[in-house]
Design a protein around this motif. Sequence first.
Motif, short mmCIF file in Angstrom:
data_model
loop_
_atom_site.label_atom_id
_atom_site.label_comp_id
_atom_site.label_asym_id
_atom_site.label_seq_id
_atom_site.Cartn_x
_atom_site.Cartn_y
_atom_site.Cartn_z
N THR A 90 33.50 32.16 50.28
CA THR A 90 33.25 33.16 49.25
C THR A 90 34.40 34.15 49.15
OG1 THR A 90 30.86 32.98 49.63
CG2 THR A 90 31.64 34.92 48.46
N LEU A 91 34.89 34.63 50.29
CA LEU A 91 36.01 35.57 50.29
C LEU A 91 37.25 34.93 49.68
CD1 LEU A 91 37.27 38.27 51.07
CD2 LEU A 91 37.70 37.32 53.36
N THR A 92 37.52 33.68 50.03
CA THR A 92 38.69 32.99 49.49
C THR A 92 38.58 32.85 47.98
OG1 THR A 92 39.02 31.75 51.54
CG2 THR A 92 40.01 30.85 49.54
N GLU A 93 37.41 32.40 47.49
CA GLU A 93 37.26 32.22 46.04
C GLU A 93 37.32 33.54 45.30
OE1 GLU A 93 35.35 29.30 44.12
OE2 GLU A 93 34.63 28.15 45.84
N LEU A 94 36.78 34.60 45.91
CA LEU A 94 36.84 35.91 45.27
C LEU A 94 38.29 36.37 45.13
CD1 LEU A 94 35.57 38.49 44.17
CD2 LEU A 94 35.39 39.30 46.54
N LEU A 95 39.08 36.25 46.21
CA LEU A 95 40.47 36.68 46.17
C LEU A 95 41.27 35.84 45.16
CD1 LEU A 95 41.14 37.36 49.95
CD2 LEU A 95 41.02 39.05 48.11
N VAL A 96 41.04 34.55 45.16
CA VAL A 96 41.74 33.69 44.20
C VAL A 96 41.36 34.07 42.77
CG1 VAL A 96 41.96 31.33 43.33
CG2 VAL A 96 42.04 31.76 45.79
N GLU A 97 40.07 34.34 42.55
CA GLU A 97 39.61 34.76 41.22
C GLU A 97 40.32 36.04 40.78
OE1 GLU A 97 36.73 34.68 37.87
OE2 GLU A 97 37.45 33.20 39.31
N LEU A 98 40.44 37.00 41.69
CA LEU A 98 41.11 38.26 41.35
C LEU A 98 42.60 38.05 41.13
CD1 LEU A 98 39.31 40.63 43.89
CD2 LEU A 98 38.90 40.45 41.43
N LEU A 99 43.21 37.17 41.91
CA LEU A 99 44.63 36.88 41.72
C LEU A 99 44.87 36.24 40.35
CD1 LEU A 99 45.53 35.54 45.27
CD2 LEU A 99 46.52 37.57 44.18
N VAL A 100 44.05 35.26 40.01
CA VAL A 100 44.19 34.57 38.72
C VAL A 100 43.96 35.54 37.57
CG1 VAL A 100 43.19 32.80 37.22
CG2 VAL A 100 43.59 32.32 39.65
N ALA A 101 43.03 36.48 37.75
CA ALA A 101 42.73 37.46 36.69
C ALA A 101 43.81 38.52 36.56
CB ALA A 101 41.39 38.12 36.97
N GLY A 102 44.78 38.53 37.50
CA GLY A 102 45.88 39.48 37.42
C GLY A 102 45.56 40.87 37.93
N VAL A 103 44.48 41.00 38.71
CA VAL A 103 44.08 42.31 39.21
C VAL A 103 45.17 42.95 40.06
CG1 VAL A 103 42.42 43.50 40.71
CG2 VAL A 103 41.62 41.76 39.09
N PHE A 104 45.95 42.15 40.79
CA PHE A 104 46.96 42.69 41.69
C PHE A 104 48.37 42.65 41.10
CE2 PHE A 104 43.85 40.59 44.72
CZ PHE A 104 43.17 41.77 45.02
N ASP A 105 48.51 42.28 39.84
CA ASP A 105 49.85 42.04 39.28
C ASP A 105 50.73 43.28 39.26
OD1 ASP A 105 49.17 39.44 38.92
OD2 ASP A 105 49.05 39.51 36.72
N ASP A 106 50.15 44.46 39.12
CA ASP A 106 50.95 45.68 38.98
C ASP A 106 51.20 46.39 40.30
OD1 ASP A 106 51.08 45.32 36.22
OD2 ASP A 106 49.23 46.44 35.88
N LEU A 107 50.81 45.79 41.41
CA LEU A 107 51.04 46.43 42.70
C LEU A 107 52.52 46.41 43.06
CD1 LEU A 107 48.07 45.05 44.85
CD2 LEU A 107 48.24 47.26 43.68
N ASP A 108 52.98 47.47 43.68
CA ASP A 108 54.35 47.57 44.15
C ASP A 108 54.46 46.90 45.51
OD1 ASP A 108 56.93 48.21 44.83
OD2 ASP A 108 56.60 50.38 44.96
N ALA A 109 55.18 45.80 45.57
CA ALA A 109 55.32 45.07 46.83
C ALA A 109 56.22 45.79 47.82
CB ALA A 109 55.85 43.66 46.58
N ASN A 110 57.00 46.75 47.34
CA ASN A 110 57.91 47.49 48.22
C ASN A 110 57.20 48.71 48.80
OD1 ASN A 110 60.19 45.80 47.72
ND2 ASN A 110 60.41 46.80 45.72
N THR A 111 56.16 48.45 49.56
CA THR A 111 55.40 49.50 50.21
C THR A 111 55.09 49.08 51.63
OG1 THR A 111 53.45 50.94 49.96
CG2 THR A 111 53.14 48.60 49.53
N ALA A 112 54.66 50.02 52.44
CA ALA A 112 54.34 49.71 53.84
C ALA A 112 53.10 48.84 53.90
CB ALA A 112 54.13 51.00 54.62
N PHE A 113 53.20 47.69 54.56
CA PHE A 113 52.07 46.79 54.73
C PHE A 113 51.26 47.20 55.96
CE2 PHE A 113 53.69 44.84 51.26
CZ PHE A 113 53.49 43.49 51.09
N ALA A 114 50.02 46.76 56.00
CA ALA A 114 49.14 47.05 57.13
C ALA A 114 48.49 45.76 57.59
CB ALA A 114 48.07 48.08 56.74
N ALA A 115 48.31 45.63 58.89
CA ALA A 115 47.80 44.38 59.46
C ALA A 115 46.29 44.27 59.33
CB ALA A 115 48.20 44.28 60.93
N LEU A 116 45.83 43.05 59.10
CA LEU A 116 44.41 42.72 59.10
C LEU A 116 44.24 41.48 59.95
CD1 LEU A 116 41.65 43.51 57.79
CD2 LEU A 116 42.08 41.73 56.11
#
Length: 350
Positions: A90-116
């Motif tokens: 479910t988590l995988t399909e949700l994330l893929v759905e959001l990626l395909v929908a472009g929800v994360f497209d405007d995020l700035d990749a040049n930022t500090a990442f955090a571990a999960l």
Amino acid sequence: MPESTAAHKKTPETRLREVAYYHEPYWLREQGDWIKSLLLFFDGVAILVPDYMRERPLFADPSLAQPLADQGLLVRLSPETLVDQATTETLTELLVELLVAGVFDDLDANTAFAALSHSRLGGTADAGLTEVVLEELRERGLARASEDGVSIPLHPAVRTLVLTVLPQLLRASAESAGYALQPSSPYPRTVQALMDTLGSVSLPTTGHVVAVDLEQVTLDLSSVPLDEVLDFRQRHGAEHRAYIRDLRQFVRDASKLDQAARDEAFIDRREALADAADQLRRLARTSWRRPLATFGVGIAGSAVSLAAGNPLAAGISAIGALLGFHRRADPGSAYSYLFQAQEHLSSRGH
């Protein structure tokens, strides 16, 4: 034996323990003060702690976490156990759905990442499936290769989204262990992440996203010793927990109304909220008789519906998948609490 796998298997008739779910695997010492206030509203505090860092919560704030663990008020849930195959899918399909929908497209990749932890992403249950979504994230510059073999550096917005939806996904397995997870946070951005997900145009919801503003319902107990808080909890915790249950019911009911009816419900509800909040403040003032900062509670959520049959097989109703299947606690709703201690003392002598 981990709390999540010990002898907590409940029969359907057994009452679930309603625990405040904190999204991070542990809190820092300076974040512990508001935890004490959560004890008034819930049956304990739950965190999802990877097995490799199971003892870290006790070291991060030993003056609070250790006593709570000793008294059974700190519930350390194991993602290696709770994030099972169904949750991973479910988590995988949700994330893929959001990626395909472009929800994360405007995020700035040049930022500090955090571990999960890899286990919270489903890596223990299905490493191959988790790798699918990680590859998608890496291609978009939103994830990086593991640096320690047990965790994944993620863009903070993606990480917050995962941490926000996990308690919704985990409710069925948590309930089988005897816990009803009540997601709680002192950070507005955490609640906003849930609202953004519920309000995404690609995710069909039934009803509306509803947010109830912070209401000053009690006092910030950061300066009160833990033993006094626990004594007050024993005497007056029922009133605080009833307030939370009533607030949750209001959000669930209001989210099913149209805009005009919902506006009217908020007007009617505000007076009742104020009366209940004043009663809780009077209880606290009577007990401590000293100036304490005010403490607010807000809630955001939505009523949703599951797709007919298996929501994944139906082509993914992402919100339905988000909520899981046969929960007993708050079926058909997703929500998160926001708790905030005001930085100034109340001018009304609270």
